[in-house]
Design an enzyme around this catalytic site. Sequence first.
Site, PDB file in Angstrom:
ATOM      1  N   GLU A  11      11.772  10.651  37.893  1.00 19.21           N
ATOM      2  CA  GLU A  11      12.342   9.309  38.090  1.00 19.21           C
ATOM      3  C   GLU A  11      11.821   8.324  37.045  1.00 19.21           C
ATOM      4  O   GLU A  11      11.585   7.148  37.328  1.00 19.21           O
ATOM      5  CB  GLU A  11      12.067   8.785  39.503  1.00 19.21           C
ATOM      6  CG  GLU A  11      12.482   9.702  40.621  1.00 19.21           C
ATOM      7  CD  GLU A  11      13.905  10.228  40.493  1.00 19.21           C
ATOM      8  OE1 GLU A  11      14.731   9.592  39.805  1.00 19.21           O
ATOM      9  OE2 GLU A  11      14.214  11.281  41.064  1.00 19.21           O
ATOM     10  N   GLY A  12      11.689   8.790  35.815  1.00 18.64           N
ATOM     11  CA  GLY A  12      11.165   7.976  34.725  1.00 18.64           C
ATOM     12  C   GLY A  12       9.670   8.191  34.626  1.00 18.64           C
ATOM     13  O   GLY A  12       8.919   7.784  35.507  1.00 18.64           O
TER      14      GLY A  12
END
Length: 580
Positions: A438-439
Amino acid sequence: MTYTPPTAEQLFVLNHIARIDAMAQHDRFAAATPDMVEAIVAGIGEFAAEVYAPLNRVGDTQPPKWDNGKVTMPPGFKEAYKAFVEAGWGSIDGPGDYGGQDLPFTLATVVIEALGSANMGFSLCSILTPGAIHALMAYGTEEQRQTWLPKLITGEWNGTMNLTEPAAGSDVGALRSTAEKVTEGEHAGLYRIKGQKIFITFGEHDLTDNIVHLVLARTPGAPEGTRGISLFLVPKYRLDADGNPTISNGVHCASIEHKLGIHGSPTAVMVYGEDEDCLGEIVGEEMGGMRAMFVMMNNARLMIGCQGIQIGERAMQQAQRFAAERVQSALAGSPDRTPVTIDKHPDVKRMLWRMRAQTEAARALVYYAAAQTDFGKLGDEAAASRADVLIPLAKAHATDIGCEVASLGIQVHGGMGFIEETGAAQHYRDARIAPIYEGTNGIQAADLVGRKLGMAGGDLVRALIDDIARGAADFPELQQLVEACRIVTDWMVGANTADRLAGSYPYLTMLATATCGWLMAIQHRAARTALAEGSGDRAFLNAKLTSTRFYLAQIVPAATGLAPSALAGDAALAALPPIG
């Protein structure tokens, strides 16, 4: 490997950091009465401990199996997930118009924390579904909401997020999946989806009878980069005339990954439209995919930050139990040469209190960010802006804490921690993914010094620092860190992009630690007041005083020392020779 719900701790943070009582003053969250909040926190803790926790080791040692495109979950998972759905735990913050309970997102965060502490890999099935719900609420049509939300909210269907491709990881704009609009026939208005996505969490499994994929793809003629991306709702099965998922939709799971940890969570390679038409509905406007996806992404990033709490809590509990039972050596310097349990030895005691203080700090940070999101929904624009600033801090710093605490858990166990049978190693393996997906945490740091520091000319970040400064009285270590954050912030605002990025990670750690220090100071004062008034559990409150004092005196000062790295600029990195 038992799990004991930290109910008293969760309620304390909900009351003193999230200010759940203030939320309940608004009509939208009026149902969040003290009795309701306590019942939810206690209930999900009991459910997690009794239903999810016993399956944690099962999922690690008997992972999901892939066979010809189908994934079978480990023994017991299907029954446990059915119990989750039937108990209504997935619907806590769902919109009431579509079957949800209309309670604060902050309470849903507690639910996810409990499930993930009990069984991190399994709980991933429930982490991305709320993001899909929020995206449809923000950008979906009313028909889409009526069709898809009721069963997403209950958890009867789960949602996924499909960004990554083999040649497009963090660079989402490089994706090559396509979506071509159908202009004639019974499917006119839908889009034919073609492409491959990788690293799709719970992209295929046998827990539900449908899976709702939200897929980024590019329409014909769309510009390169993120500007040309659209978002599509692509179900595993299309619905028949009665709304039942019975029609194959050209969605195929090509394989699942063999991973370092979170073995209970199938990570799928998904192929769309390879052998048959795969139809999707556009969500929002063409080329508006990134705006819609960021609604999901922000939710997911906060939930991944919550995983830092989850793994920290579980690793801490196991280390505390082991240290309280393991007898080894007499205390150094003591005339009594009788061996004692290792939790009495100074360095083990230091590690245990560090594990506890860091986990409590991560919980305070994530709950605070979730609460600011809720207050933003109630019309508080300053809270909404504060939530934007907090998201990269919560995602990156809380997951860094999870890795540190899991590592300390192994250290407390000594050689036994390196042996798989004790379970300490599983926590360490499970934790390591959280700073990546998620990043990556480096991307969170870049977001902080790029987008977030750029908002209102840096004033949103300065407002956070001002609040921390007002709460730093009586804590000189926190005051010193606040001043260091001010200096670095002012420098970052005036620096060029390369210099900001070079110092972004130490700066994020400084600001996140300062925020945690402030939240721990609030809890310290609340515990001190309760003790003075003779209210609350004295053992819990005294432990809270110890953990908060430990954090402020021993963890906060180390972050102040990161200022030189944050201020070094790109020249310090550019001068380094290539390795090898």
